[in-house]
Design a protein around this motif. Structure first.
Motif, PDB file in Angstrom:
ATOM      1  N   GLU A 140       0.856  -1.188   0.000  1.00  0.00           N
ATOM      2  CA  GLU A 140       0.000   0.000   0.000  1.00  0.00           C
ATOM      3  C   GLU A 140       0.892   1.238   0.000  1.00  0.00           C
ATOM      4  O   GLU A 140       0.607   2.205  -0.690  1.00  0.00           O
ATOM      5  CB  GLU A 140      -0.939  -0.071   1.197  1.00  0.00           C
ATOM      6  N   ALA A 197      -8.244   4.947   2.219  1.00  0.00           N
ATOM      7  CA  ALA A 197      -8.526   3.689   2.900  1.00  0.00           C
ATOM      8  C   ALA A 197      -7.224   3.014   3.324  1.00  0.00           C
ATOM      9  O   ALA A 197      -7.125   2.440   4.406  1.00  0.00           O
ATOM     10  CB  ALA A 197      -9.335   2.768   1.986  1.00  0.00           C
ATOM     11  N   ALA A 198      -6.205   3.092   2.470  1.00  0.00           N
ATOM     12  CA  ALA A 198      -4.919   2.490   2.800  1.00  0.00           C
ATOM     13  C   ALA A 198      -4.319   3.160   4.026  1.00  0.00           C
ATOM     14  O   ALA A 198      -3.729   2.505   4.888  1.00  0.00           O
ATOM     15  CB  ALA A 198      -3.966   2.596   1.614  1.00  0.00           C
ATOM     16  N   LYS A 240       0.225  -2.501  -6.461  1.00  0.00           N
ATOM     17  CA  LYS A 240       0.154  -1.355  -5.554  1.00  0.00           C
ATOM     18  C   LYS A 240      -1.301  -1.070  -5.256  1.00  0.00           C
ATOM     19  O   LYS A 240      -2.096  -0.849  -6.176  1.00  0.00           O
ATOM     20  CB  LYS A 240       0.815  -0.158  -6.246  1.00  0.00           C
ATOM     21  N   ALA A 241      -1.683  -1.078  -4.000  1.00  0.00           N
ATOM     22  CA  ALA A 241      -3.048  -0.723  -3.619  1.00  0.00           C
ATOM     23  C   ALA A 241      -3.062   0.690  -3.060  1.00  0.00           C
ATOM     24  O   ALA A 241      -2.066   1.147  -2.503  1.00  0.00           O
ATOM     25  CB  ALA A 241      -3.587  -1.708  -2.592  1.00  0.00           C
ATOM     26  N   GLY A 242      -4.175   1.374  -3.231  1.00  0.00           N
ATOM     27  CA  GLY A 242      -4.252   2.767  -2.811  1.00  0.00           C
ATOM     28  C   GLY A 242      -3.878   3.689  -3.956  1.00  0.00           C
ATOM     29  O   GLY A 242      -3.244   4.709  -3.758  1.00  0.00           O
ATOM     30  N   LYS A 243      -4.271   3.296  -5.156  1.00  0.00           N
ATOM     31  CA  LYS A 243      -3.936   4.086  -6.350  1.00  0.00           C
ATOM     32  C   LYS A 243      -4.916   5.237  -6.548  1.00  0.00           C
ATOM     33  O   LYS A 243      -4.574   6.257  -7.108  1.00  0.00           O
ATOM     34  CB  LYS A 243      -3.990   3.197  -7.606  1.00  0.00           C
ATOM     35  N   SER A 244      -6.164   5.031  -6.141  1.00  0.00           N
ATOM     36  CA  SER A 244      -7.194   6.049  -6.347  1.00  0.00           C
ATOM     37  C   SER A 244      -7.266   6.942  -5.110  1.00  0.00           C
ATOM     38  O   SER A 244      -6.694   6.637  -4.074  1.00  0.00           O
ATOM     39  CB  SER A 244      -8.545   5.363  -6.551  1.00  0.00           C
ATOM     40  N   THR A 245      -7.989   8.039  -5.223  1.00  0.00           N
ATOM     41  CA  THR A 245      -8.115   8.959  -4.090  1.00  0.00           C
ATOM     42  C   THR A 245      -8.734   8.255  -2.885  1.00  0.00           C
ATOM     43  O   THR A 245      -8.178   8.272  -1.783  1.00  0.00           O
ATOM     44  CB  THR A 245      -9.020  10.158  -4.481  1.00  0.00           C
ATOM     45  N   SER A 246      -9.869   7.599  -3.101  1.00  0.00           N
ATOM     46  CA  SER A 246     -10.533   6.914  -1.989  1.00  0.00           C
ATOM     47  C   SER A 246      -9.713   5.730  -1.525  1.00  0.00           C
ATOM     48  O   SER A 246      -9.675   5.403  -0.338  1.00  0.00           O
ATOM     49  CB  SER A 246     -11.923   6.428  -2.402  1.00  0.00           C
ATOM     50  N   GLY A 247      -9.050   5.046  -2.460  1.00  0.00           N
ATOM     51  CA  GLY A 247      -8.218   3.900  -2.105  1.00  0.00           C
ATOM     52  C   GLY A 247      -7.044   4.325  -1.244  1.00  0.00           C
ATOM     53  O   GLY A 247      -6.688   3.644  -0.281  1.00  0.00           O
ATOM     54  N   GLU A 307      -2.101  -4.357 -12.651  1.00  0.00           N
ATOM     55  CA  GLU A 307      -3.163  -3.474 -12.181  1.00  0.00           C
ATOM     56  C   GLU A 307      -4.088  -4.140 -11.186  1.00  0.00           C
ATOM     57  O   GLU A 307      -4.685  -3.497 -10.348  1.00  0.00           O
ATOM     58  CB  GLU A 307      -3.976  -2.947 -13.363  1.00  0.00           C
TER      59      GLU A 307
END
Lengths: 442, 442
Positions: free
Chosen positions: A212, A247-248, A237-244, A275
Motif C-alpha cells: 500500500e 482507505a490504505a 500497488k493498492a491505494g492508487k485512487s483517491t478513496s483507495g 493493475e
C-alpha cells in the motif's frame, strides 16, 4: 543489505508461543508446521505446560524456552510481547510476531518497546500484526494460512488477508511458491529487506509484492533495483485512487503518496507493475516458467474463435503476430489437411490430434521469426485433452510456450498433465496473451 | 421479426439423425438429450435401424422419420443433408444442422441447395457447421456440449468452440443458462433472429453474444436495439485487431469490417460491450442477478487490503465510493468495535461475525446515498465463510449486493451457500467491482 534471513525461511529449529487449544492461532500454526513436514526441532511454549496432540504426534509444551532456536513464532497478547522478547532474546535469531494491538491501533509506545527489546539482543523482527511466514523449500509453514505447493514464487505482502487469499487462490491457479511473508507493521524488517533477501534466494525465480505504501522511498528504490537485476519483481500497488489511498492510510497507516510517483519509480526500477490481483497470478505463472520472451508470438489453435480472441489481445497489448517464414508455411502445408489455416494464428481445426499439434509446435518453434508460442485447445468430444497436452509437453521446442486449454471440467486431465510437466495453464485466451505480455516486459 | 422459434428451444418432440455408435456425434447428442431429462418424444433415425442404449434406456432406431416432430438435429455427411431435408421437410418445423462441409470449406452450392430444400417446406434452419442448441428450461440439450444449470443467460455464439468452452466454464463460474445456440454458417437464422427471439423469451434475463462479424448491419442494429430495450445484451466482438480481423475472415468468413463502426453501433444500441472472455462471465453473473444499479457503491470488508483494491478499481471504472450519511455513520458506530473503520470502504476487521456483517449491510442499505453494496470476505481461520455468507443472504436489503468471497478452498462452503440463495460470487475484488460497473451501464 539486510543480511542473511535464512534463519526465518530455512530454520533448523523453531519455538511457537501462545495457546495450544484447538482452533487457537498458535495451535493452528503448530499444526501447519507439523503437517507441512518440517523436519527440524519444534518447541511449543506456554507457561501452563502440558501436552498438545497434532497430526498424530504428541508434543510436550515447554513452560519456558530453555534452549536456542532459529526462529520464534509469537501469538501471545500484545502487552506481554516486549518482555517475552527480552526474556528469550539471547536464545533466538528472529521472531515473527503474529499478535495484533500495536501501532495499527495507536499503541505506538508498545511497538517501540518491542523494537527496543529485539534490538538489545540483536533479534530480527517480522511483524507485529502479521500473518506469519512460509519457507516452502525448507518445509517450514510458520503461519496459519493454507499450505502451498513448492515452486518459484516468493510472495511479500503488506496485507495479511491479501496474502492469505493469494496463497489459497495460488493453489487453484497452479502456482508454486518458494516463500511467503506477511510483514504487518514492519517494525523492523520491511519490504526492502525481503526484496533483497529473495533476490539472492536460489529457490526463488520471481518475487510478487503487494504494497500500500513504503516508508523509506530511497531504500525501497535501491532494494527494488537490486531485486529486478536478479529476477522479475511483480508489484500490485493498492491505494492508487483517491478513496483507495485514504482507505490504505487507515488500514496500514501507509502514506500512499502520489500514485504517479510510485508508478514512475516501479518503471524506472524495471519492476512489472500489474493493475489487479488476477494479473499477479498470470504474471507469477509466466515468470515461474520463463525468465522472459520476445514480442513475436505464434498462435496455434484447434478452434477459430478463441484463436481470434488471443490475436486481438496480443495486438492490443503491443505484441506482434509473428510473420511466419515461407519455409515454415511450406512445412506446415506438407502435413496439415487443406482446411487448416497455415497463417498465424494457425488453425489446426477441431479434429487436430497429438501428431498434428506436436509437428506444428515443432515446425513453428524452428522459425527464426517466432519468439514464443501460444497454444490453445478447446477439446472436441472425440479427442481427450490429455492427448493434446502430451503433444505440447513432448514437442521438441526450446522457446517459451504458454497454454490456454479451456472448457472447465473437460480439460481437467489435460491441465493436470501440463502442470505435472511444469507448464501452467491460463484459463482464457486473453489471460494467456497477457502472460506473454508480462514476459516481453523483462 | 423472425417469428416464434420456440419449437427449437422448447420442443415437444425431436428426431436425431446420424450414427449412434458410442462416441459418434449423433450418439453424444442423443445421450445429452436423454440424460438432460427431456420429457418429450425422442426419435433416433438411421437407415440401418437397430437399437441404441443410452443412460439405461433403450431406443429403437427408426430407418426413416415417419411422424411429425418439432425439431430435427442432423449429424450426417454434408452431401446428403439437402436431400434429407427435402425428404423430412413436411414433418419438421426446424432443423439444426451440425454437419460441416458447406460454405466454410467453399461448398457454397451445397449450402444453397440446403437452404432451398428448407425454404421449399417452410423449415427453419440453424447451422450448418454448428455445435447445436440448448433450451435449458425445456430440459432440451440438443448439442454435444456439456450440460449447464438452468438460469437466466441466453448465449448466442458464432463460434461453436467458444460457445462450448463458455458453457463449461460458465458451470464453474456459477452461471445459470436459459439457452444456448451455436449458429455456424447462419445459412438461414442468424444472430439477429436469436436476439429478437430471446428478447421476448420469459426465461431469459440477459443475452450474451459472441460475434466475429454480421452480414446485414441494418437488420442487426434493429434487432440489437429491440433486444436492449427488453434486457441487457452483452457482446464480445472478436476480430477487433488487424490480425484478428484477418483471422476471423478465414475462420467464419466474416468481413469483420472496421471495429470502430461495430463499437459505435453497439454503444448506440445500448449494448454492453466487453473486451474479453472473462468479462462475459462477470457481466452475465451480474445481470442474472440484477437488471441494473446506480453508481454510488458502499464497500463492506473484513480485510483492509482487498477493500482498498476494490475501491481502486471502482474509482478507476468511474463509479463513486458513496459518501455515507451522518446517520449511517452514527448507526455503525453504535454497534461496531472502535477498531473498525466506519468510513466507506467500511472495514469490519478480521473477527467480524454474522451479526456484524448483517447489521452493517442493513444499516448501509438504508442509506439514501448508497445505490449498491460490494461485500468482501476473506475468512479468518476462526470464522467459517458460511457464517458470513448467511449474513449477506439474510440481511434485509433490497439493493443490489455483489459478493467477493476469496481464499480458494477456504470459501467453498460460503460460496456454495451464496449460490444456492441466487447470489453469485466474484473471485477477486476487481472482478466484483467490474460487475457493478456493468450494472451501472444499463
Amino acid at each position: 543489505m539486510s543480511g542473511d534471513l535464512s534463519f526465518f525461511f530455512y530454520p533448523k529449529s523453531v519455538a511457537v508461543f501462545g495457546s495450544f487449544k484447538e482452533g487457537a492461532i498458535a495451535y493452528e500454526i503448530l499444526r501447519n508446521i507439523v503437517e507441512g513436514g518440517f523436519d527440524g526441532k519444534i518447541i511449543p511454549v506456554n507457561p501452563k505446560g502440558g501436552t498438545v496432540e497434532v497430526a498424530e504426534r504428541s508434543f510436550e509444551i515447554h513452560e519456558k524456552l530453555d534452549e536456542p532456536v532459529d526462529a520464534a513464532i509469537i501469538a501471545v497478547p500484545a502487552k506481554i510481547v516486549p518482555s517475552l522478547i527480552d526474556e528469550i532474546g539471547p536464545l533466538i535469531k528472529g521472531a515473527v510476531v503474529i499478535s495484533a494491538g500495536f501501532s495499527e491501533v495507536g499503541n505506538d509506545a508498545l511497538e517501540q518497546e518491542l523494537v527496543e527489546a529485539a534490538r538489545k539482543h540483536g533479534v530480527r523482527l517480522i511483524g507485529p500484526n502479521c500473518a506469519g511466514i512460509f519457507g516452502v523449500h525448507g518445509k517450514f509453514f510458520g503461519s496459519f494460512e493454507v499450505r502451498v505447493k513448492p515452486g518459484g514464487l516468493a510472495l511479500i505482502s503488506q496485507s495479511g488477508a491479501f496474502g492469505g487469499a493469494a496463497l489459497a487462490m495460488g493453489n487453484d491457479e497452479g502456482i508454486g511458491f518458494s516463500a511467503f511473508v506477511s510483514y504487518g507493521n514492519a517494525s523492523d524488517l520491511n519490504e526492502s529487506d525481503f526484496l533483497e533477501y529473495f533476490a539472492d534466494d536460489e529457490n526463488t525465480r520471481a518475487i510478487a509484492l503487494y504494497i500500500e505504501g513504503v516508508k523509506d522511498g530511497m531504500r525501497f528504490m535501491k532494494a527494488l533495483r537490486y531485486a529486478t537485476s536478479k529476477k522479475p519483481v511483480i508489484i500490485l500497488k493498492a491505494g492508487k485512487s483517491t478513496s483507495g489511498a485514504k482507505a490504505a492510510a487507515s488500514h496500514t497507516g501507509s502514506l500512499a503518496g502520489s500514485y504517479e510517483i510510485y508508478r514512475a519509480a516501479f518503471k524506472q526500477a524495471g519492476a512489472i507493475e500489474v493493475e489487479e490481483m488476477e494479473e499477479v497470478f498470470d504474471a507469477a505463472k509466466a515468470f515461474e516458467m520463463y525468465p522472459k520472451a520476445g514480442k513475436r508470438v505464434a498462435v496455434i489453435t484447434n478452434s477459430g474463435g478463441p484463436g481470434v480472441l488471443a490475436t486481438d489481445k496480443l495486438e492490443r497489448l503491443g505484441l506482434e503476430i509473428a510473420r511466419l517464414d515461407e519455409g515454415t508455411v511450406e512445412a506446415l502445408k506438407s502435413f496439415l489437411p487443406p482446411q487448416c489455416s497455415v497463417k498465424n494464428p494457425i488453425d489446426l481445426i477441431a479434429d487436430a490430434d497429438y501428431e498434428r499439434y506436436k509437428r506444428t509446435v515443432e515446425a513453428v518453434c524452428r522459425d527464426g521469426n517466432v519468439d514464443s508460442i501460444l497454444v490453445i485447445c478447446v477439446p472436441p468430444i472425440f479427442i481427450p485433452s490429455e492427448d493434446i497436452a502430451r503433444a505440447v509437453v513432448e514437442a521438441d521446442c526450446g522457446k517459451p510456450i504458454v497454454a490456454n486449454f479451456m472448457a472447465g471440467e473437460l480439460v481437467k486431465g489435460g491441465v493436470e498433465l501440463l502442470e505435472n510437466a511444469g507448464m501452467k495453464n491460463f484459463p482464457t485466451p486473453e489471460r494467456a496473451a497477457r502472460a506473454l505480455f508480462w514476459l516481453s516486459r523483462r
